[in-house]
Motif scaffolding. Structure first.
Motif, PDB file in Angstrom:
ATOM      1  N   PHE A  72      18.861  16.657  36.309  1.00 26.21           N
ATOM      2  CA  PHE A  72      19.072  15.273  35.894  1.00 26.21           C
ATOM      3  C   PHE A  72      20.565  15.020  35.620  1.00 26.21           C
ATOM      4  N   LYS A  73      21.175  15.969  34.920  1.00 25.64           N
ATOM      5  CA  LYS A  73      22.594  15.838  34.583  1.00 25.64           C
ATOM      6  C   LYS A  73      23.451  15.809  35.854  1.00 25.64           C
ATOM      7  N   LEU A 116      23.117  12.566  37.722  1.00 23.61           N
ATOM      8  CA  LEU A 116      23.801  11.481  37.008  1.00 23.61           C
ATOM      9  C   LEU A 116      25.318  11.567  37.216  1.00 23.61           C
ATOM     10  N   VAL A 117      25.844  12.771  37.109  1.00 24.81           N
ATOM     11  CA  VAL A 117      27.296  12.977  37.303  1.00 24.81           C
ATOM     12  C   VAL A 117      27.682  12.563  38.727  1.00 24.81           C
ATOM     13  N   ALA A 177      26.067  10.480  40.689  1.00 24.97           N
ATOM     14  CA  ALA A 177      25.908   9.020  40.839  1.00 24.97           C
ATOM     15  C   ALA A 177      27.095   8.276  40.252  1.00 24.97           C
ATOM     16  N   LEU A 178      27.603   8.765  39.116  1.00 21.52           N
ATOM     17  CA  LEU A 178      28.703   8.071  38.442  1.00 21.52           C
ATOM     18  C   LEU A 178      29.998   8.125  39.241  1.00 21.52           C
ATOM     19  N   GLY A 212      27.781   3.333  41.397  1.00 21.90           N
ATOM     20  CA  GLY A 212      27.423   4.231  40.292  1.00 21.90           C
ATOM     21  C   GLY A 212      26.453   3.673  39.281  1.00 21.90           C
ATOM     22  N   ALA A 259      22.903   5.197  38.742  1.00 22.06           N
ATOM     23  CA  ALA A 259      22.650   5.865  37.449  1.00 22.06           C
ATOM     24  C   ALA A 259      21.450   5.225  36.759  1.00 22.06           C
ATOM     25  N   ILE A 293      18.109   7.185  35.689  1.00 18.11           N
ATOM     26  CA  ILE A 293      17.677   7.160  34.284  1.00 18.11           C
ATOM     27  C   ILE A 293      16.239   6.656  34.181  1.00 18.11           C
ATOM     28  N   ALA A 332      15.491  14.350  29.469  1.00 18.73           N
ATOM     29  CA  ALA A 332      16.439  13.356  29.998  1.00 18.73           C
ATOM     30  C   ALA A 332      16.852  12.359  28.915  1.00 18.73           C
ATOM     31  N   ILE A 351      19.334  14.045  26.645  1.00 20.16           N
ATOM     32  CA  ILE A 351      20.661  14.179  27.269  1.00 20.16           C
ATOM     33  C   ILE A 351      21.393  12.838  27.206  1.00 20.16           C
ATOM     34  N   VAL A 352      20.700  11.778  27.599  1.00 19.49           N
ATOM     35  CA  VAL A 352      21.325  10.446  27.582  1.00 19.49           C
ATOM     36  C   VAL A 352      21.734  10.077  26.153  1.00 19.49           C
ATOM     37  N   MET A 389      23.352   0.430  32.513  1.00 18.80           N
ATOM     38  CA  MET A 389      22.540   1.533  33.029  1.00 18.80           C
ATOM     39  C   MET A 389      21.195   1.705  32.334  1.00 18.80           C
ATOM     40  N   MET A 390      21.154   1.393  31.036  1.00 17.92           N
ATOM     41  CA  MET A 390      19.880   1.555  30.324  1.00 17.92           C
ATOM     42  C   MET A 390      19.006   0.312  30.492  1.00 17.92           C
ATOM     43  N   GLN A 396      32.254   4.818  33.002  1.00 17.64           N
ATOM     44  CA  GLN A 396      31.670   5.748  33.977  1.00 17.64           C
ATOM     45  C   GLN A 396      32.417   7.082  33.922  1.00 17.64           C
ATOM     46  N   LYS A 436      30.837  10.596  32.641  1.00 16.57           N
ATOM     47  CA  LYS A 436      30.833  11.717  33.580  1.00 16.57           C
ATOM     48  C   LYS A 436      31.401  12.976  32.918  1.00 16.57           C
ATOM     49  N   LEU A 495      29.012  14.288  30.244  1.00 17.22           N
ATOM     50  CA  LEU A 495      27.835  14.939  30.830  1.00 17.22           C
ATOM     51  C   LEU A 495      28.176  16.327  31.361  1.00 17.22           C
ATOM     52  N   LYS A 496      29.359  16.476  31.912  1.00 13.36           N
ATOM     53  CA  LYS A 496      29.765  17.783  32.439  1.00 13.36           C
ATOM     54  C   LYS A 496      29.853  18.811  31.313  1.00 13.36           C
TER      55      LYS A 496
END
Lengths: 117, 186
Positions: free
Chosen positions: A6-7, A10-11, A13-14, A19, A23, A27, B125, B128-129, B148-149, B176, B180, B183-184
């Protein structure tokens, strides 16, 4: 979908031009969701349409708080009275100095205590 | 118990009925839009008991301002604006509180350290978000939450946040990038 998968999605997609849309789709498909408790709606309707019941709870809370305050205050007053009696018995007087523990202290020793000289 | 008949009413009918004191009609409005409000409030503030309070405040404020709703915009947009304003106010309040009591000068996060009360029910998920959003700057977090949400377009996001389109676009681009990177590292 695994968390790492999932991560990564998402990365990835961004980094794309579309994006946010991508994203958003990821989600949504991953089942990311937020919600309130089961009583959420009822609590709101209670607060709006039955303000009396809410008010009663508030009044009850204040009453309990006042009761607790009286209990603590009475215990405090009893402790102070006991302290005064014990000071009177030990020192033979109830001066302000004896109350704050300065009855046996001389000016010189206070000066020494404060300055170290 | 909300009656079945309310489920088929449109939002203007529900608003009118609510204004006439129909409790079930307002209950239907709450039921219909509570998910949307939860995404905004919990996306911005995290999943804590405080979020539930803010969520309730959104609908109570809506109830008392229903007479001002003219029907020019969608009811969902009107509710969303209330949710955004209350959430941003709460963030400002927390910021003031933490600035007052924190000596670290850390301006990044102003969150109460409250355990998620529904962590068992959430999927990975969602966690994480949630974690990623918490680490974001609030001005970017709100953009990510809306775009996005909630799935709003950039134009709708600009309208809800009362910001120029260009500002939303530039913040979205930076958001964004920030998301990113976060998240990394997660």
């Amino acid at each position: 979908m695994k968390a790492s998968e999932f991560k990564d999605l998402l990365v990835k997609a961004l980094g794309q031009e579309n994006g946010p849309e991508e994203a958003s789709r990821i989600i949504r498909e991953a089942g990311v969701s937020y919600g309130f408790s089961d009583r959420f709606s009822d609590n709101i309707l209670d607060k709006i349409y039955n303000p009396v019941s809410v008010r009663v709870r508030e009044v009850e809370f204040v009453r309990n708080l006042t009761l607790a305050f009286y209990r603590i205050a009475l215990t405090g007053v009893a402790a102070i009275v006991l302290l005064l009696i014990s000071i009177f018995l030990m020192e033979g007087s109830l001066s302000f100095d004896s109350f704050i523990g300065l009855s046996d202290t001389y000016d010189e020793s206070i000066f020494y205590l404060l300055t170290g000289n | 118990m909300i009656m079945e008949s309310y489920r088929h009413k449109d939002e203007n009918e529900l608003v009118t009925a609510s204004l006439n004191g129909d409790k079930n009609a307002f209950g239907e409005i709450v039921k219909r839009y509570q998910g949307m409000v939860a995404r905004t409030v919990k996306g911005m503030l995290g999943d804590s008991v405080f979020s539930e309070d803010i969520g309730q405040e959104v609908f109570i404020k809506l109830y008392y301002s229903l007479s001002e709703f003219r029907g020019e915009a969608k009811l969902s947009t009107y509710i969303q604006k209330i949710a955004v304003n209350l959430t941003l106010n709460e963030i400002k309040r927390r910021k003031r509180f933490f600035t007052m009591f924190s000596q670290t000068g850390n301006n990044e996060m102003h969150e109460y350290d409250v355990a998620d009360h529904s962590s068992e029910e959430k999927n990975e998920a969602t966690e994480i978000v949630g974690k990623a959003l918490k680490r974001m700057d609030p001005k970017f977090r709100i953009i990510v939450t809306m775009r996005m949400m909630q799935g709003y377009s950039t134009k709708e996001t600009a309208e809800i946040l009362d910001l120029p389109l260009g500002t939303v676009l530039s913040r979205l681009s930076r958001a964004q990038g920030q998301l990113k990177e976060i998240l990394k590292k997660l």
